[in-house]
Design a protein around this motif. Structure first.
Motif: not given
Length: 224
Positions: A15-17, A57-59, A106-116, A118-120
């Motif tokens: 669900e998160i990529i 990986i999501g392009m 389709k992007i639902v939301e972009e959560p805050k993450v610790l990685t440099q 981005r994840q969605c």
């Protein structure tokens, strides 16, 4: 399509990529995209994709026309997730890899993450037909597509492997031509978001015809 994993539907994908924003990059289901990875955050993204075991990986394209923040641009709402099916180390710190497209999302939301990178959180269900290979390809006007391709090649003095094109199924042909097309982010996004293969082919033909018309107009003006 060289791939070991089987993805039968949305439940087979996380669900998160991680997402890789890249202008002008178009990945489509079962298409192959070469990537040259050199930024530290994206090298880490590749490492994490293997460490987590999904190799995904999501392009997605950044929507730069509506984003003042160049460091963290707004993203288009639709992208395509791909699996790393080839990877080589360059010897100078880069990864040279190939992604094989699985399905659009389709992007639902972009959560805050610790990685440099981005994840969605994404939703694949709007594009559930992507999991069925060659779906709808019988509706593609192959003759019109090849006509537009021939005119484009002639106008740009280009050559192509016609034997490979003639042997390619409609899905592979449409998606490969769309991915390789020299058009800008808006046109690439329109082809990505097309509801079916027939519509994607029609968009590609229309964009090609408009491009050729502009070139003809420009050439005619130059002769005056």
């Amino acid at each position: 399509m060289p791939i070991n994993a089987e993805y039968r539907g949305p439940s087979d994908l996380p669900e998160i990529i991680p997402v890789f924003p890249l202008p002008g990059a178009l990945l489509l289901p079962r298409g192959q995209m070469p990537l040259n990875i050199f930024e530290p955050r994206y090298l880490a993204m590749v490492d994490d994709a293997f460490r987590d075991g999904h190799r995904l990986i999501g392009m997605i394209q950044p929507d730069v026309s509506h984003s003042p923040d160049e460091a963290h641009p707004k993203l288009f709402h639709v992208g395509c997730v791909g699996r790393i099916t080839q990877l080589a180390e360059s010897g100078d710190g880069r990864y040279v890899l190939e992604l094989t497209g699985i399905a659009r999302f389709k992007i639902v939301e972009e959560p805050k993450v610790l990685t440099q990178y981005r994840q969605c959180k994404v939703d694949y269900f709007p594009y559930i037909d992507d999991f069925a290979a060659r779906k709808g390809e019988e509706a593609v006007d192959r003759e019109a597509l090849l006509k537009a391709l021939t005119e484009f090649l002639d106008a740009n003095n280009l050559k192509v492997d016609w034997e490979g094109i003639e042997n390619a199924p409609n899905e592979a042909l449409v998606n490969a031509l769309a991915m390789m097309s020299p058009y800008g982010p808006p046109e690439k996004q329109a082809m990505l978001e097309a509801p079916d293969l027939k519509t994607r082919a029609e968009i590609l033909i229309a964009v090609t015809e408009m491009d050729l018309a502009k070139k003809r107009t420009s050439n005619d003006s130059g002769l005056q």
